[in-house]
Design a protein around this motif. Structure first.
Motif, mmCIF file in Angstrom:
data_model
loop_
_atom_site.group_PDB
_atom_site.id
_atom_site.type_symbol
_atom_site.label_atom_id
_atom_site.label_comp_id
_atom_site.label_asym_id
_atom_site.label_seq_id
_atom_site.Cartn_x
_atom_site.Cartn_y
_atom_site.Cartn_z
ATOM 1 N N VAL A 1 1.412 -0.594 -0.261
ATOM 2 C CA VAL A 1 0.253 -0.136 -0.381
ATOM 3 C C VAL A 1 0.672 1.152 -0.140
ATOM 4 O O VAL A 1 1.973 1.519 0.465
ATOM 5 C CB VAL A 1 -0.780 -0.073 1.324
ATOM 6 C CG1 VAL A 1 -2.052 1.262 1.350
ATOM 7 C CG2 VAL A 1 -1.823 -1.044 0.521
ATOM 8 N N ALA A 2 0.773 2.421 -0.695
ATOM 9 C CA ALA A 2 1.571 3.705 -0.902
ATOM 10 C C ALA A 2 1.678 4.485 0.639
ATOM 11 O O ALA A 2 0.415 4.266 1.019
ATOM 12 C CB ALA A 2 1.028 3.861 -1.910
ATOM 13 N N GLU A 3 2.684 4.359 0.481
ATOM 14 C CA GLU A 3 2.794 5.701 2.076
ATOM 15 C C GLU A 3 3.152 6.928 1.510
ATOM 16 O O GLU A 3 3.514 6.887 -0.176
ATOM 17 C CB GLU A 3 3.919 5.193 2.541
ATOM 18 C CG GLU A 3 4.021 4.135 3.398
ATOM 19 C CD GLU A 3 4.517 3.565 4.119
ATOM 20 O OE1 GLU A 3 4.590 4.372 5.168
ATOM 21 O OE2 GLU A 3 4.453 2.088 4.317
ATOM 22 N N PRO A 4 3.059 7.573 1.924
ATOM 23 C CA PRO A 4 2.438 8.315 4.029
ATOM 24 C C PRO A 4 0.979 7.937 2.995
ATOM 25 O O PRO A 4 0.598 8.583 2.319
ATOM 26 C CB PRO A 4 2.901 9.169 3.718
ATOM 27 C CG PRO A 4 2.756 10.042 2.766
ATOM 28 C CD PRO A 4 3.714 9.191 1.748
ATOM 29 N N ARG A 5 0.574 7.656 5.028
ATOM 30 C CA ARG A 5 -0.960 7.572 4.865
ATOM 31 C C ARG A 5 -2.142 9.038 4.832
ATOM 32 O O ARG A 5 -0.545 9.996 5.538
ATOM 33 C CB ARG A 5 -1.265 7.005 6.340
ATOM 34 C CG ARG A 5 -2.690 6.435 6.556
ATOM 35 C CD ARG A 5 -2.620 5.373 6.126
ATOM 36 N NE ARG A 5 -4.687 5.125 6.195
ATOM 37 C CZ ARG A 5 -5.074 4.710 5.826
ATOM 38 N NH1 ARG A 5 -5.257 4.343 4.380
ATOM 39 N NH2 ARG A 5 -6.426 4.330 6.204
ATOM 40 N N PRO A 6 -2.440 9.456 4.210
ATOM 41 C CA PRO A 6 -3.093 8.485 4.469
ATOM 42 C C PRO A 6 -3.363 7.798 2.545
ATOM 43 O O PRO A 6 -2.714 8.444 1.796
ATOM 44 C CB PRO A 6 -4.880 10.036 3.757
ATOM 45 C CG PRO A 6 -4.276 11.016 4.194
ATOM 46 C CD PRO A 6 -3.116 11.178 4.399
ATOM 47 N N GLY B 1 -9.200 10.315 -3.830
ATOM 48 C CA GLY B 1 -10.732 10.277 -4.180
ATOM 49 C C GLY B 1 -11.320 9.216 -3.653
ATOM 50 O O GLY B 1 -11.166 8.545 -2.380
ATOM 51 N N GLN B 2 -11.082 8.095 -4.151
ATOM 52 C CA GLN B 2 -11.975 7.227 -3.858
ATOM 53 C C GLN B 2 -11.101 5.567 -4.511
ATOM 54 O O GLN B 2 -11.774 4.763 -4.780
ATOM 55 C CB GLN B 2 -13.366 6.305 -5.265
ATOM 56 C CG GLN B 2 -14.457 7.922 -4.662
ATOM 57 C CD GLN B 2 -14.874 7.547 -3.229
ATOM 58 O OE1 GLN B 2 -14.468 6.939 -2.006
ATOM 59 N NE2 GLN B 2 -16.181 6.222 -3.072
ATOM 60 N N ALA B 3 -9.779 5.800 -4.089
ATOM 61 C CA ALA B 3 -8.862 4.601 -4.201
ATOM 62 C C ALA B 3 -8.179 4.768 -3.029
ATOM 63 O O ALA B 3 -7.669 5.374 -2.505
ATOM 64 C CB ALA B 3 -7.721 4.745 -5.673
ATOM 65 N N ILE B 4 -7.831 3.404 -3.097
ATOM 66 C CA ILE B 4 -6.619 3.304 -1.723
ATOM 67 C C ILE B 4 -5.505 2.798 -2.796
ATOM 68 O O ILE B 4 -5.516 1.953 -3.731
ATOM 69 C CB ILE B 4 -7.036 1.965 -1.484
ATOM 70 C CG1 ILE B 4 -8.199 1.964 -0.447
ATOM 71 C CG2 ILE B 4 -5.596 1.125 -0.374
ATOM 72 C CD1 ILE B 4 -8.606 0.885 0.664
ATOM 73 N N MET B 5 -4.165 4.038 -3.183
ATOM 74 C CA MET B 5 -3.429 3.692 -4.491
ATOM 75 C C MET B 5 -2.270 2.111 -3.599
ATOM 76 O O MET B 5 -2.012 2.014 -2.433
ATOM 77 C CB MET B 5 -1.685 5.234 -4.157
ATOM 78 C CG MET B 5 -3.394 6.130 -4.967
ATOM 79 S SD MET B 5 -4.208 5.886 -6.563
ATOM 80 C CE MET B 5 -3.194 5.701 -7.187
ATOM 81 N N LEU B 6 -1.717 1.723 -4.734
ATOM 82 C CA LEU B 6 -1.261 0.575 -3.918
ATOM 83 C C LEU B 6 0.833 1.108 -4.997
ATOM 84 O O LEU B 6 0.352 2.108 -5.751
ATOM 85 C CB LEU B 6 -1.723 -0.531 -4.845
ATOM 86 C CG LEU B 6 -2.778 -0.469 -4.051
ATOM 87 C CD1 LEU B 6 -3.390 -2.543 -5.123
ATOM 88 C CD2 LEU B 6 -2.755 -1.500 -2.483
ATOM 89 N N ALA B 7 1.223 0.028 -5.133
ATOM 90 C CA ALA B 7 2.583 0.344 -5.652
ATOM 91 C C ALA B 7 2.715 0.130 -7.158
ATOM 92 O O ALA B 7 1.519 -0.366 -7.840
ATOM 93 C CB ALA B 7 3.383 -0.969 -5.308
ATOM 94 N N ASP B 8 3.049 0.777 -8.105
ATOM 95 C CA ASP B 8 3.664 1.081 -9.395
ATOM 96 C C ASP B 8 1.962 1.666 -10.063
ATOM 97 O O ASP B 8 1.649 1.923 -11.164
ATOM 98 C CB ASP B 8 2.952 -0.233 -9.574
ATOM 99 C CG ASP B 8 4.490 -1.391 -9.371
ATOM 100 O OD1 ASP B 8 5.849 0.119 -9.528
ATOM 101 O OD2 ASP B 8 4.724 -2.601 -9.654
ATOM 102 N N GLY B 9 1.159 2.109 -8.878
ATOM 103 C CA GLY B 9 0.459 3.163 -9.740
ATOM 104 C C GLY B 9 -1.270 2.292 -9.421
ATOM 105 O O GLY B 9 -1.971 2.973 -10.266
#
Length: 114
Positions: free
Chosen positions: A52-57, A61-69
């Protein structure tokens, strides 16, 4: 007077492409499951673990960002989407997304399996 159980993470997620499920784990133990639509950009990542991409949050928008976009996104009715039309990565219901935002954070990884 209500008792709450507080569980410290980080939680990890395992995505089963074949079953179209995202299962949560804490220390290797099952902690819940959500239905997902697996988008076409996510399929080539089978066998990969995505942080899961850091930093928090980790939400944009309506997405939880992960590595590599890549991302976990919300949709009002994911059942209307197919793997061919899913916008990017994983799509869950808006209700499930609200729960996942509170569960997946820094230190969490998303493993993709067949």
């Amino acid at each position: 007077g209500e008792q709450l159980k507080v569980v410290r993470g980080p939680f990890d997620a395992v995505v089963s492409v074949a079953r179209r499920r995202l299962s949560l784990q804490l220390g290797g133990a099952y902690a819940g499951s959500f239905a997902v639509v697996v988008g076409r950009e996510f399929l080539p990542r089978m066998g990969s673990g995505l942080p899961v991409a850091e930093p928090r949050p980790a939400t944009v928008g309506q997405a939880i960002m992960l590595a590599d976009g890549l991302a976990i996104q919300a949709a009002d009715d994911p059942a209307l989407l197919s793997e061919d039309t899913a916008p990017t990565s994983l799509v869950v219901s808006a209700r499930d997304f609200a729960d996942l935002v509170d569960i997946l954070g820094p230190g969490s990884r998303v493993l993709v399996r067949q």
